[in-house]
Structures are given as structure tokens and as C-alpha cells.
Design a protein around this motif. Structure first.
Motif, PDB file in Angstrom:
ATOM      1  N   GLN A  53       1.622   3.550  -3.203  1.00 31.46           N
ATOM      2  CA  GLN A  53       1.008   5.125  -3.352  1.00 31.46           C
ATOM      3  C   GLN A  53       2.128   5.856  -3.598  1.00 31.46           C
ATOM      4  OE1 GLN A  53      -1.634   5.296   0.197  1.00 31.46           O
ATOM      5  NE2 GLN A  53      -3.009   3.876  -0.494  1.00 31.46           N
ATOM      6  N   ASN A 100       3.001  11.167  12.141  1.00 30.65           N
ATOM      7  CA  ASN A 100       2.744  12.222  11.067  1.00 30.65           C
ATOM      8  C   ASN A 100       2.848  13.614  11.709  1.00 30.65           C
ATOM      9  OD1 ASN A 100       1.805  10.023   9.631  1.00 30.65           O
ATOM     10  ND2 ASN A 100      -0.325  10.548   9.601  1.00 30.65           N
ATOM     11  N   MET A 127      -0.461  18.965   4.805  1.00 31.23           N
ATOM     12  CA  MET A 127      -1.301  17.903   4.594  1.00 31.23           C
ATOM     13  C   MET A 127      -0.473  16.660   4.204  1.00 31.23           C
ATOM     14  SD  MET A 127      -4.806  19.416   3.365  1.00 31.23           S
ATOM     15  CE  MET A 127      -5.393  21.230   4.072  1.00 31.23           C
ATOM     16  N   GLY A 132       0.037  13.431   6.227  1.00 33.16           N
ATOM     17  CA  GLY A 132      -1.123  12.724   6.617  1.00 33.16           C
ATOM     18  C   GLY A 132      -2.006  13.329   7.686  1.00 33.16           C
ATOM     19  N   SER A 154      -4.834   8.974  12.584  1.00 32.41           N
ATOM     20  CA  SER A 154      -3.795   8.065  11.718  1.00 32.41           C
ATOM     21  C   SER A 154      -4.141   6.596  11.784  1.00 32.41           C
ATOM     22  CB  SER A 154      -2.444   8.370  11.774  1.00 32.41           C
ATOM     23  OG  SER A 154      -1.515   7.670  11.028  1.00 32.41           O
ATOM     24  N   VAL A 155      -4.685   6.012  11.258  1.00 31.50           N
ATOM     25  CA  VAL A 155      -5.267   4.576  11.489  1.00 31.50           C
ATOM     26  C   VAL A 155      -4.099   3.716  11.189  1.00 31.50           C
ATOM     27  CG1 VAL A 155      -7.631   4.699  10.724  1.00 31.50           C
ATOM     28  CG2 VAL A 155      -5.935   4.354   8.972  1.00 31.50           C
ATOM     29  N   HIS A 156      -3.133   3.897  10.417  1.00 28.83           N
ATOM     30  CA  HIS A 156      -1.938   2.916  10.071  1.00 28.83           C
ATOM     31  C   HIS A 156      -0.573   3.373  11.124  1.00 28.83           C
ATOM     32  CE1 HIS A 156      -4.241   1.323   6.818  1.00 28.83           C
ATOM     33  NE2 HIS A 156      -4.348   2.789   6.365  1.00 28.83           N
ATOM     34  N   GLU A 206      11.607  12.359 -11.230  1.00 30.71           N
ATOM     35  CA  GLU A 206      10.466  11.832 -10.684  1.00 30.71           C
ATOM     36  C   GLU A 206       9.727  10.739 -11.223  1.00 30.71           C
ATOM     37  OE1 GLU A 206       8.381  15.457 -10.779  1.00 30.71           O
ATOM     38  OE2 GLU A 206       9.457  16.287  -9.007  1.00 30.71           O
ATOM     39  N   ASN A 254       9.781  13.593   5.154  1.00 31.30           N
ATOM     40  CA  ASN A 254       9.150  12.370   5.246  1.00 31.30           C
ATOM     41  C   ASN A 254       9.983  11.372   4.934  1.00 31.30           C
ATOM     42  OD1 ASN A 254       7.462  10.210   3.310  1.00 31.30           O
ATOM     43  ND2 ASN A 254       6.117  10.886   5.353  1.00 31.30           N
ATOM     44  N   LYS A 299       7.429   3.042   9.395  1.00 33.45           N
ATOM     45  CA  LYS A 299       7.485   4.440   9.635  1.00 33.45           C
ATOM     46  C   LYS A 299       8.423   4.642  11.005  1.00 33.45           C
ATOM     47  CE  LYS A 299       3.431   6.955   9.350  1.00 33.45           C
ATOM     48  NZ  LYS A 299       2.044   7.368   9.264  1.00 33.45           N
ATOM     49  N   ARG A 338       0.833  -1.095  -0.136  1.00 34.13           N
ATOM     50  CA  ARG A 338       0.095  -0.081  -0.047  1.00 34.13           C
ATOM     51  C   ARG A 338       0.917   1.316  -0.075  1.00 34.13           C
ATOM     52  NH1 ARG A 338      -1.483   3.456   3.828  1.00 34.13           N
ATOM     53  NH2 ARG A 338      -0.317   2.203   5.442  1.00 34.13           N
ATOM     54  N   SER A 357      -2.099  13.787  -1.712  1.00 34.39           N
ATOM     55  CA  SER A 357      -3.059  14.781  -1.836  1.00 34.39           C
ATOM     56  C   SER A 357      -2.701  15.926  -2.494  1.00 34.39           C
ATOM     57  CB  SER A 357      -3.516  15.121  -0.630  1.00 34.39           C
ATOM     58  OG  SER A 357      -2.587  15.413   0.514  1.00 34.39           O
ATOM     59  N   LYS A 359      -4.321   5.148  -3.479  1.00 37.06           N
ATOM     60  CA  LYS A 359      -4.244   6.798  -3.254  1.00 37.06           C
ATOM     61  C   LYS A 359      -2.816   7.157  -3.939  1.00 37.06           C
ATOM     62  CE  LYS A 359      -7.322   7.549   0.567  1.00 37.06           C
ATOM     63  NZ  LYS A 359      -7.568   6.326   0.880  1.00 37.06           N
TER      64      LYS A 359
HETATM   65  N1  FAQ Z   1      -2.455  11.935   0.510  1.00 40.53           N
HETATM   66  O1  FAQ Z   1      -3.025   6.236   8.488  1.00 40.53           O
HETATM   67  P1  FAQ Z   1      -2.261   7.398   7.819  1.00 40.53           P
HETATM   68  C1  FAQ Z   1       6.659  12.918  -3.766  1.00 40.53           C
HETATM   69  C2  FAQ Z   1      -3.936   8.253   3.627  1.00 40.53           C
HETATM   70  S1  FAQ Z   1       6.071  12.858  -1.993  1.00 40.53           S
HETATM   71  C3  FAQ Z   1      -3.336  10.915   0.260  1.00 40.53           C
HETATM   72  O2  FAQ Z   1      -1.782   8.124   8.506  1.00 40.53           O
HETATM   73  P2  FAQ Z   1      -0.047   6.272   6.806  1.00 40.53           P
HETATM   74  C4  FAQ Z   1       7.805  13.527  -4.235  1.00 40.53           C
HETATM   75  C5  FAQ Z   1      -3.297   7.005   3.778  1.00 40.53           C
HETATM   76  O3  FAQ Z   1      -2.899   6.405   2.640  1.00 40.53           O
HETATM   77  C6  FAQ Z   1       4.666  12.220  -1.904  1.00 40.53           C
HETATM   78  N2  FAQ Z   1      -3.305  10.067   1.249  1.00 40.53           N
HETATM   79  O4  FAQ Z   1      -1.489   6.520   6.752  1.00 40.53           O
HETATM   80  C7  FAQ Z   1       7.373  14.465  -5.196  1.00 40.53           C
HETATM   81  C8  FAQ Z   1      -4.540   6.198   4.561  1.00 40.53           C
HETATM   82  O5  FAQ Z   1      -5.228   5.795   3.606  1.00 40.53           O
HETATM   83  P3  FAQ Z   1      -5.315   4.147   2.869  1.00 40.53           P
HETATM   84  C9  FAQ Z   1       4.617  10.650  -1.540  1.00 40.53           C
HETATM   85  C10 FAQ Z   1      -3.082  10.315   2.389  1.00 40.53           C
HETATM   86  O6  FAQ Z   1       0.218   5.323   5.401  1.00 40.53           O
HETATM   87  C11 FAQ Z   1       7.696  15.736  -5.179  1.00 40.53           C
HETATM   88  C12 FAQ Z   1      -5.181   7.326   5.334  1.00 40.53           C
HETATM   89  O7  FAQ Z   1      -5.118   8.492   4.697  1.00 40.53           O
HETATM   90  N3  FAQ Z   1       5.414  10.287  -0.622  1.00 40.53           N
HETATM   91  O8  FAQ Z   1       5.848  12.205  -4.508  1.00 40.53           O
HETATM   92  C13 FAQ Z   1      -2.183  11.181   2.776  1.00 40.53           C
HETATM   93  O9  FAQ Z   1       0.610   5.524   7.874  1.00 40.53           O
HETATM   94  C14 FAQ Z   1       7.363  16.717  -5.885  1.00 40.53           C
HETATM   95  C15 FAQ Z   1      -5.074   7.502   6.620  1.00 40.53           C
HETATM   96  O10 FAQ Z   1      -3.508   7.971   6.956  1.00 40.53           O
HETATM   97  C16 FAQ Z   1       4.964   9.137   0.140  1.00 40.53           C
HETATM   98  O11 FAQ Z   1       3.973   8.452  -0.375  1.00 40.53           O
HETATM   99  C17 FAQ Z   1      -1.929  12.475   1.903  1.00 40.53           C
HETATM  100  N4  FAQ Z   1      -1.134  13.319   2.209  1.00 40.53           N
HETATM  101  O12 FAQ Z   1       0.864   7.621   6.472  1.00 40.53           O
HETATM  102  C18 FAQ Z   1       7.125  14.147  -6.594  1.00 40.53           C
HETATM  103  C19 FAQ Z   1       5.669   8.879   1.584  1.00 40.53           C
HETATM  104  N5  FAQ Z   1      -1.771  11.269   3.903  1.00 40.53           N
HETATM  105  O13 FAQ Z   1      -4.026   3.938   2.423  1.00 40.53           O
HETATM  106  C20 FAQ Z   1       6.688  15.156  -7.645  1.00 40.53           C
HETATM  107  C21 FAQ Z   1       5.344   7.464   1.924  1.00 40.53           C
HETATM  108  C22 FAQ Z   1      -2.680  10.194   4.445  1.00 40.53           C
HETATM  109  O14 FAQ Z   1      -5.430   3.511   3.980  1.00 40.53           O
HETATM  110  C23 FAQ Z   1       7.064  16.483  -7.378  1.00 40.53           C
HETATM  111  N6  FAQ Z   1       4.230   7.156   2.559  1.00 40.53           N
HETATM  112  N7  FAQ Z   1      -2.877   9.395   3.386  1.00 40.53           N
HETATM  113  O15 FAQ Z   1      -6.522   4.170   1.764  1.00 40.53           O
HETATM  114  C24 FAQ Z   1       3.924   7.584   3.798  1.00 40.53           C
HETATM  115  O16 FAQ Z   1       5.171   8.144   4.351  1.00 40.53           O
HETATM  116  C25 FAQ Z   1       2.936   7.427   4.501  1.00 40.53           C
HETATM  117  O17 FAQ Z   1       1.997   6.757   3.806  1.00 40.53           O
HETATM  118  C26 FAQ Z   1       1.972   8.743   4.954  1.00 40.53           C
HETATM  119  C27 FAQ Z   1       0.700   8.260   5.477  1.00 40.53           C
HETATM  120  C28 FAQ Z   1       2.593   9.592   5.970  1.00 40.53           C
HETATM  121  C29 FAQ Z   1       1.781   9.755   3.649  1.00 40.53           C
END
Ligand code: FAQ
Length: 311
Positions: A39, A220, A195, A198, A204-206, A74, A134, A216, A35, A108, A105
Motif C-alpha cells: 500500500q 495513529n 487523515m 489513519g 484502528s484495527v491493525h 516518488e 509517519n 508500527k 499489505r 487517501s 489501498k
Molecule cells: N489511506 O488499522 P489501520 C507517501 C486503511 S505517504 C488509505 O489504522 P494500519 C509519500 C488501512 O490500510 C503515504 N487507507 O491500518 C508521498 C486499513 O485498511 P486495510 C503512504 C488507509 O495499516 C508524498 C484500515 O484503513 N504512506 O506516499 C489510511 O495499521 C507526496 C484500518 O486502518 C504509508 O503508506 C489512509 N490514510 O495503519 C508521495 C505509510 N489509513 O489495509 C507522493 C505506511 C488507514 O485493512 C507525494 N503505512 N487506512 O484494507 C502506515 O504507516 C499504515 O499503514 C497507516 C495505517 C498508518 C497508513
């Protein structure tokens, strides 16, 4: 009540050992990684779109070359991360299907429009800045392939962050209209950038399970706080005003107090109803269907080659 397999696994995680592909892992661990990594990959791919919008309109040849390189980075990050997710037993086609159907997802932040050239600087400064905050701890993630992918990605994100800050530093020294354009970009990108970390910890459920598994390392809210503390002095340096009336230095905690992001807006965007969600998904679906002839050609070629080998 943990099973022996699971206990041994948790002990390895607690000891800071890396988990590698094909080793035993709890099903929930595998699912959480699929997941999060998928994502993350989708975010990199969709994240090309807001900036891609400005490649043909960059103000100078130099800025255009820089932006082209950034957007290509990217794409590379996305492919890298899809590979990391594939080691967990999901195929790339399945991941694309989950993106296109709305099941998976992506961040955002990429559902907001890039209205001016200053937005491109703001994305580098704030969005890549938040991404680094992050992702630096994710270099120590318990899953080896994800942790290693993060090392290179973080290096490139640092360059992205600096190029954004540099573009804005140039603009704020320009005409009053240019400076106003930068302030407007900050006004629109500040809250969506917060935002990216997260929902708040209580929503934050996860987080709890992901932290126990060392996927992690920080909550958040912890990372959001660090991002604010790092970015506010940079805004000051640029002579800009952060659009938060509640923002103030708190000597006692050694950090800033700041206002609450609009969580209703956040949940609305991640539910698919942000300003550009439909446009972004349509662009990705169109790219997928436009590429069908090429995938079909590759498959046909591979089948013929296999037949020739068999004959
Ligand atoms: N957007 O329980 P939590 C980049 C969802 S940087 C959308 O806190 P988790 C570089 C979450 O999936 C961006 N959805 O979840 C770049 C969960 O839904 P689900 C990418 C969000 O996973 C720069 C629900 O809310 N970076 O791309 C968001 O423990 C410039 C509950 O949330 C990453 O993905 C959000 N903001 O923590 C590119 C980093 N926040 O899946 C181009 C890796 C939360 O159950 C140009 N990911 N949700 O349906 C992470 O570190 C974590 O997944 C978090 C969320 C911190 C994003």
C-alpha cells in the motif's frame, strides 16, 4: 498459548533484532507487511499523479526542474518499496493486480485534486510533512528490508517537504491574490493531511498487533498529534490560518487540542468514493495496458535468449 517458533520470534522482535527475508515469521506478520508495504508503494506511484498534473504548468523553469525531480523521487520510492515487498514472496504483478482490482489501498490523500499551483506547495509542506512524521519511526521497523528502505526515502522526503514550504513562503510574500491562493490550498489540504495517519486509535484495527510486532512504533493518534504540533507554528510563520475552530494550545499537555477529522469522509474515500479515486485508478490501469507491448517484448526477448543458451 504461543507456539515455540512464535515465542522465539516475538522474543527477537522484543529484543530489537531485525527480521530478514526467508527467516521464519508468523503468517500474520508476513501478510501485514505485504499489505502495508505494498500500500505504501502504491501510494508513491499513485502519488505522482496529482503533482504530475502541474509539471507542464510550473511557474518558472526552476520550479519545474524541482517538481520533476520530486516526482521522479516518488517513482523511485515506489520501486524501492515494491522490491521490499517482493522479499516477502509476493510478485510485482500480483501487487499491481491488487491495486488495479481495488483490493489493495493507497493513501487517501491522493484522491483529492490539485486545483492550483499553491496545491503543489501544500502537498510538499503538508503531505510530505505527514509522510515523514509517519515514516521516521518506520526506519526502526522490525522487518529489515522495509526499515532500510525508509532511511533513504525519509532523506528525500525531507527535501520534498522543504521545497513545498519554500514555494509557499515565496507565494505568501507575493500579491494578495497569491497569498489567498495559499490559504485556500491550506483550507483544502489540512484535514485530508490529518487523515493520512489513519483512523483514530479506537477504530484502528491493525495497530495493536502491528505495534506488538514493532512494524508500527506509534499509534495513529500519537503521530497525528505530533504532526499538528509541528505544523501549526509553520502555518503561523507563513501568516496562514489553520482551518480548525477547535485548534488551541493546551499548556497542560504541552500540545495542541484540535478538532476531529470528518471520519465519514475518510471512510468514504478509502472505500473508493473520493473525488479522484476513479480518475487515479483509471490512470494506473491505462499505464499498465499501454505498457503491455513493452512487457511482451521483454518476455519474448528473454525467452529467445534462454533458447539460444539452451541450444
Ligand atoms: N489511506 O488499522 P489501520 C507517501 C486503511 S505517504 C488509505 O489504522 P494500519 C509519500 C488501512 O490500510 C503515504 N487507507 O491500518 C508521498 C486499513 O485498511 P486495510 C503512504 C488507509 O495499516 C508524498 C484500515 O484503513 N504512506 O506516499 C489510511 O495499521 C507526496 C484500518 O486502518 C504509508 O503508506 C489512509 N490514510 O495503519 C508521495 C505509510 N489509513 O489495509 C507522493 C505506511 C488507514 O485493512 C507525494 N503505512 N487506512 O484494507 C502506515 O504507516 C499504515 O499503514 C497507516 C495505517 C498508518 C497508513
Amino acid at each position: 498459548e504461543m507456539e515455540p517458533h512464535e515465542r522465539a520470534f516475538q522474543e527477537r522482535v522484543d529484543a530489537g533484532q531485525k527480521i530478514e527475508p526467508k527467516e521464519w515469521m508468523p503468517e500474520g506478520y508476513r501478510k501485514t507487511l505485504v499489505r502495508q508495504i505494498s500500500q505504501h508503494a502504491h501510494s508513491e506511484i499513485v502519488g505522482q499523479l496529482p503533482e504530475g498534473n502541474w509539471i507542464s504548468r510550473a511557474p518558472t523553469l526552476e520550479r519545474k526542474a524541482i517538481l520533476l525531480a520530486k516526482v521522479q523521487d516518488e517513482a523511485g520510492h515506489g520501486l524501492y518499496l515494491y522490491c521490499a515487498a517482493e522479499t516477502l514472496g509476493i510478485s510485482r504483478d500480483q501487487m499491481y493486480e491488487q491495486l488495479h482490482s481495488g483490493k489493495a489501498k493507497y493513501s487517501s490523500i491522493f484522491n483529492y485534486p490539485t486545483l492550483t499551483w499553491a496545491d503543489i506547495g501544500a502537498i510538499g509542506w503538508l503531505v510530505d510533512g505527514a509522510a515523514i512524521m509517519n515514516q521516521v519511526p518506520l526506519q526502526r521497523c522490525s522487518y529489515g528490508p522495509y526499515a532500510r528502505a525508509m532511511v533513504r526515502i525519509c532523506k528525500e522526503e525531507s527535501f520534498h517537504q522543504r521545497q513545498g514550504f519554500d514555494a509557499l513562503a515565496r507565494m505568501v510574500k507575493g500579491t494578495p491574490a497569491q497569498k489567498a491562493m495559499v490559504q485556500d490550498a491550506l483550507n483544502r489540504w489540512w484535514w485530508p493531511s490529518l487523515m493520512m495517519f489513519g483512523p483514530s486509535d479506537d477504530a484502528s484495527v491493525h495497530s495493536a498487533q502491528s505495534m506488538a510486532w514493532k512494524i508500527k512504533q506509534n499509534s495513529n493518534d500519537e503521530l497525528r498529534q505530533k504532526f499538528v504540533d509541528q505544523t501549526v507554528p509553520q502555518a503561523k510563520y507563513l501568516g496562514l490560518t489553520v482551518p480548525d475552530p477547535d485548534l488551541k494550545w493546551n499548556e497542560e499537555k504541552g500540545g495542541h487540542d484540535f478538532g476531529e477529522p470528518d471520519w465519514e469522509e475518510f471512510f468514504n474515500v478509502i472505500a473508493g468514493n473520493g473525488p479522484c479515486n476513479a480518475e487515479r485508478l483509471d490512470a494506473r490501469k491505462k499505464a499498465w495496458s499501454d505498457g503491455a507491448w513493452f512487457r511482451d517484448g521483454l518476455t519474448a526477448h528473454a525467452e529467445k535468449a534462454a533458447d539460444r543458451r539452451a541450444a
